[in-house]
Design a protein around this motif. Structure first.
Motif, PDB file in Angstrom:
ATOM      1  N   ASP A 122      -8.329  -0.618  11.780  1.00 15.84           N
ATOM      2  CA  ASP A 122      -7.080   0.107  12.058  1.00 15.84           C
ATOM      3  C   ASP A 122      -6.728   1.008  10.875  1.00 15.84           C
ATOM      4  OD1 ASP A 122      -6.617  -1.113  14.546  1.00 15.84           O
ATOM      5  OD2 ASP A 122      -5.384  -2.705  13.669  1.00 15.84           O
ATOM      6  N   MET A 123      -6.857   0.443   9.679  1.00 17.06           N
ATOM      7  CA  MET A 123      -6.559   1.200   8.457  1.00 17.06           C
ATOM      8  C   MET A 123      -7.495   2.400   8.325  1.00 17.06           C
ATOM      9  SD  MET A 123      -5.009   1.408   5.397  1.00 17.06           S
ATOM     10  CE  MET A 123      -4.503  -0.165   4.686  1.00 17.06           C
ATOM     11  N   VAL A 124      -8.782   2.193   8.560  1.00 15.06           N
ATOM     12  CA  VAL A 124      -9.756   3.278   8.457  1.00 15.06           C
ATOM     13  C   VAL A 124      -9.393   4.411   9.417  1.00 15.06           C
ATOM     14  CG1 VAL A 124     -12.166   3.910   8.921  1.00 15.06           C
ATOM     15  CG2 VAL A 124     -11.649   1.859   7.581  1.00 15.06           C
ATOM     16  N   LYS A 125      -9.092   4.055  10.674  1.00 19.59           N
ATOM     17  CA  LYS A 125      -8.754   5.077  11.675  1.00 19.59           C
ATOM     18  C   LYS A 125      -7.483   5.833  11.299  1.00 19.59           C
ATOM     19  CE  LYS A 125     -10.782   2.392  15.429  1.00 19.59           C
ATOM     20  NZ  LYS A 125     -10.374   1.185  16.142  1.00 19.59           N
ATOM     21  N   SER A 126      -6.480   5.110  10.853  1.00 15.08           N
ATOM     22  CA  SER A 126      -5.211   5.744  10.480  1.00 15.08           C
ATOM     23  C   SER A 126      -5.406   6.659   9.278  1.00 15.08           C
ATOM     24  CB  SER A 126      -4.159   4.672  10.185  1.00 15.08           C
ATOM     25  OG  SER A 126      -2.914   5.253   9.881  1.00 15.08           O
ATOM     26  N   PHE A 127      -6.248   6.229   8.339  1.00 12.75           N
ATOM     27  CA  PHE A 127      -6.467   7.051   7.148  1.00 12.75           C
ATOM     28  C   PHE A 127      -7.269   8.304   7.489  1.00 12.75           C
ATOM     29  CE2 PHE A 127      -7.243   8.404   2.904  1.00 12.75           C
ATOM     30  CZ  PHE A 127      -6.201   7.856   2.173  1.00 12.75           C
ATOM     31  N   VAL A 182       0.865  -1.190   0.000  1.00 10.04           N
ATOM     32  CA  VAL A 182       0.000   0.000   0.000  1.00 10.04           C
ATOM     33  C   VAL A 182       0.899   1.237   0.000  1.00 10.04           C
ATOM     34  CG1 VAL A 182      -1.917  -1.119   1.224  1.00 10.04           C
ATOM     35  CG2 VAL A 182      -0.166   0.078   2.534  1.00 10.04           C
ATOM     36  N   GLY A 183       0.267   2.417  -0.022  1.00 14.65           N
ATOM     37  CA  GLY A 183       1.030   3.656   0.033  1.00 14.65           C
ATOM     38  C   GLY A 183       1.372   4.169  -1.353  1.00 14.65           C
ATOM     39  N   ALA A 184       2.222   5.178  -1.378  1.00 12.90           N
ATOM     40  CA  ALA A 184       2.607   5.839  -2.620  1.00 12.90           C
ATOM     41  C   ALA A 184       3.957   6.512  -2.411  1.00 12.90           C
ATOM     42  CB  ALA A 184       1.558   6.878  -3.014  1.00 12.90           C
ATOM     43  N   HIS A 185       4.562   6.940  -3.509  1.00 11.69           N
ATOM     44  CA  HIS A 185       5.831   7.658  -3.419  1.00 11.69           C
ATOM     45  C   HIS A 185       5.606   8.967  -2.661  1.00 11.69           C
ATOM     46  CE1 HIS A 185       9.398   9.894  -4.919  1.00 11.69           C
ATOM     47  NE2 HIS A 185       9.946   8.705  -4.784  1.00 11.69           N
ATOM     48  N   GLN A 239      14.795  -4.795   5.619  1.00 14.04           N
ATOM     49  CA  GLN A 239      13.633  -4.826   6.496  1.00 14.04           C
ATOM     50  C   GLN A 239      12.769  -3.598   6.236  1.00 14.04           C
ATOM     51  OE1 GLN A 239      14.538  -4.611  10.694  1.00 14.04           O
ATOM     52  NE2 GLN A 239      16.311  -3.280  10.355  1.00 14.04           N
ATOM     53  N   ALA A 240      11.482  -3.733   6.482  1.00 13.33           N
ATOM     54  CA  ALA A 240      10.555  -2.621   6.310  1.00 13.33           C
ATOM     55  C   ALA A 240      10.823  -1.565   7.377  1.00 13.33           C
ATOM     56  CB  ALA A 240       9.120  -3.124   6.402  1.00 13.33           C
ATOM     57  N   ARG A 241      10.711  -0.294   6.986  1.00 11.94           N
ATOM     58  CA  ARG A 241      10.986   0.817   7.912  1.00 11.94           C
ATOM     59  C   ARG A 241       9.746   1.660   8.180  1.00 11.94           C
ATOM     60  NH1 ARG A 241      13.249   4.552   5.659  1.00 11.94           N
ATOM     61  NH2 ARG A 241      12.952   3.867   3.522  1.00 11.94           N
ATOM     62  N   LEU A 242       8.800   1.681   7.246  1.00 11.28           N
ATOM     63  CA  LEU A 242       7.695   2.646   7.291  1.00 11.28           C
ATOM     64  C   LEU A 242       6.460   2.061   7.975  1.00 11.28           C
ATOM     65  CD1 LEU A 242       8.340   3.945   3.693  1.00 11.28           C
ATOM     66  CD2 LEU A 242       8.797   5.197   5.809  1.00 11.28           C
ATOM     67  N   THR A 243       5.695   2.921   8.643  1.00 10.88           N
ATOM     68  CA  THR A 243       4.564   2.494   9.473  1.00 10.88           C
ATOM     69  C   THR A 243       3.242   2.638   8.724  1.00 10.88           C
ATOM     70  OG1 THR A 243       4.163   4.717  10.317  1.00 10.88           O
ATOM     71  CG2 THR A 243       5.806   3.368  11.490  1.00 10.88           C
ATOM     72  N   LEU A 244       2.168   2.126   9.345  1.00  7.10           N
ATOM     73  CA  LEU A 244       0.838   2.281   8.765  1.00  7.10           C
ATOM     74  C   LEU A 244       0.493   3.764   8.609  1.00  7.10           C
ATOM     75  CD1 LEU A 244      -1.721   0.765   7.789  1.00  7.10           C
ATOM     76  CD2 LEU A 244      -2.609   0.962  10.126  1.00  7.10           C
ATOM     77  N   ASP A 245       0.882   4.582   9.571  1.00 10.07           N
ATOM     78  CA  ASP A 245       0.629   6.023   9.453  1.00 10.07           C
ATOM     79  C   ASP A 245       1.367   6.619   8.255  1.00 10.07           C
ATOM     80  OD1 ASP A 245      -1.048   5.990  11.646  1.00 10.07           O
ATOM     81  OD2 ASP A 245       0.463   6.710  13.058  1.00 10.07           O
ATOM     82  N   ASP A 246       2.617   6.174   8.016  1.00  9.58           N
ATOM     83  CA  ASP A 246       3.359   6.625   6.829  1.00  9.58           C
ATOM     84  C   ASP A 246       2.620   6.218   5.552  1.00  9.58           C
ATOM     85  OD1 ASP A 246       5.572   7.627   8.316  1.00  9.58           O
ATOM     86  OD2 ASP A 246       6.470   5.617   8.394  1.00  9.58           O
ATOM     87  N   MET A 247       2.125   4.977   5.535  1.00 10.22           N
ATOM     88  CA  MET A 247       1.423   4.467   4.350  1.00 10.22           C
ATOM     89  C   MET A 247       0.188   5.307   4.052  1.00 10.22           C
ATOM     90  SD  MET A 247       1.668   0.412   5.336  1.00 10.22           S
ATOM     91  CE  MET A 247       3.027  -0.092   6.399  1.00 10.22           C
TER      92      MET A 247
END
Length: 339
Positions: free
Chosen positions: A272-277, A182-185, A314-322
């Protein structure tokens, strides 16, 4: 050692982000795409972001003459095979489309490469090869199974690669089992721009937030998970792109083939995704509960330790970053690459 890497389906969502990551590390990406699930505008934006022309041919992996010419002309050292269909629901409704494209496309590509000097390939596999796992987190030695035709095409693809590698020791394959990209540049210039109705959660959530769709359908709230909704391992597409760079470098350095999970090792639910978005966008994301979808599983997240040990990734970015990067992309491009 040739530093040119052929990306089949390189104008797609994951391919385009991987092109940027390859370019940033000095490797030379070359794109083959037929625009069946991507848009030519992607290439213009990639040129804007890299400051360099994109080496590109429009066509299909089934066009053996074209693929062979590209491998020869660009002195391709490795291939990353992205080209494939990926919608679980569509695969249930039209399985032949998926077997022809995903399995047939891979075998056609391998048959073409067999007549060239290129023997290294990174394969886009999927966590769907684990089916409905008995437990989480999932390690690479879990039993493989499938709950839908899309997952089966990835499982068969892995078996094809294993058989080819066993038949000829000159082949080296890196199998990457993605969890949920998920996510974008962070520039907001490239992102996920599905043709038609999105099949994946994040673009659907972002289209609701931007006002393109009235509400999100949440398929099932009675799973044995903390809030009753499905739990998945969401991974930022930029982290995933870096995983491909690590995989290609590993093969180009002459190391043997491998299979690794690419995920964060952390599960997040639909809610969780809905709340973060909602937090990232400042917009409401109304949702309605719908029945479970056939083929969906309750919980699926990775143990990504092998990728760290083998590839140093390893992954570095969080759901909030996404969510933040997805919203930046969606807000700037409310109709995707179409406007």
């Amino acid at each position: 050692m040739s530093t040119s890497v052929l990306l089949t389906g390189g104008a797609g969502y994951i391919g385009s982000h991987t092109l940027l990551a390859l370019h940033a590390t000095g490797l030379k990406p070359v794109v083959l795409d037929d625009f069946s699930n991507s848009q030519p505008e992607v290439l213009r934006r990639l040129e804007e972001l890299t400051g360099a022309p994109v080496a590109f041919e429009q066509g299909s992996v089934f066009d053996s003459d074209l693929v062979a010419r590209m491998v020869d002309r660009h002195q391709i050292g490795a291939v990353i095979h992205f080209a494939g269909f990926k919608a679980v629901g569509e695969s249930v409704a039209d399985p032949l489309k998926y077997y022809r494209n995903n399995v047939g496309g891979l075998t056609s590509l391998l048959a073409t490469l067999q007549g060239t000097a290129c023997r290294s390939l990174v394969f886009s596999s999927s966590a769907t090869v684990y089916g409905d796992p008995a437990s989480v987190p999932i390690t690479e030695d879990f039993p493989r199974q499938h709950t839908n035709p899309y997952g089966h095409t990835k499982l068969v693809g892995e078996d094809v690669l294993a058989a080819v590698a066993a038949s000829d020791a000159s082949w080296r394959f890196g199998v990457l089992r993605y969890f949920n990209p998920v996510g974008a540049h962070p520039s907001g210039r490239i992102g996920e721009s599905p043709n038609g109705i999105p099949n994946n959660l994040m673009p659907f959530v972002s289209q609701v937030a931007v006002g393109r769709r009235p509400f999100l359908q949440v398929f099932g709230d009675d799973y044995p998970t903390p809030d009753g909704t499905g739990v998945r391992d969401y991974i930022h597409v930029c982290d995933l792109a870096e995983g491909h760079v690590a995989a290609v470098r590993h093969l180009l350095a002459g190391n043997p083939g491998f299979t690794v999970n690419l995920g964060t090792g952390k599960g997040s639910s639909v809610l969780d995704m809905v709340k973060s978005f909602e937090a990232a966008s400042g917009k409401p994301v109304p949702y309605r509960i719908a029945p479970r979808r056939p083929g969906d599983v309750a919980e699926c997240y990775a143990d990504p330790a092998s990728a760290l040990a083998l590839l140093g990734w390893q992954a570095r970015l969080t759901l909030d970053d996404m969510c933040r990067d997805s919203w930046r992309w969606q807000e700037a491009n409310p109709h995707g690459y179409g406007g």
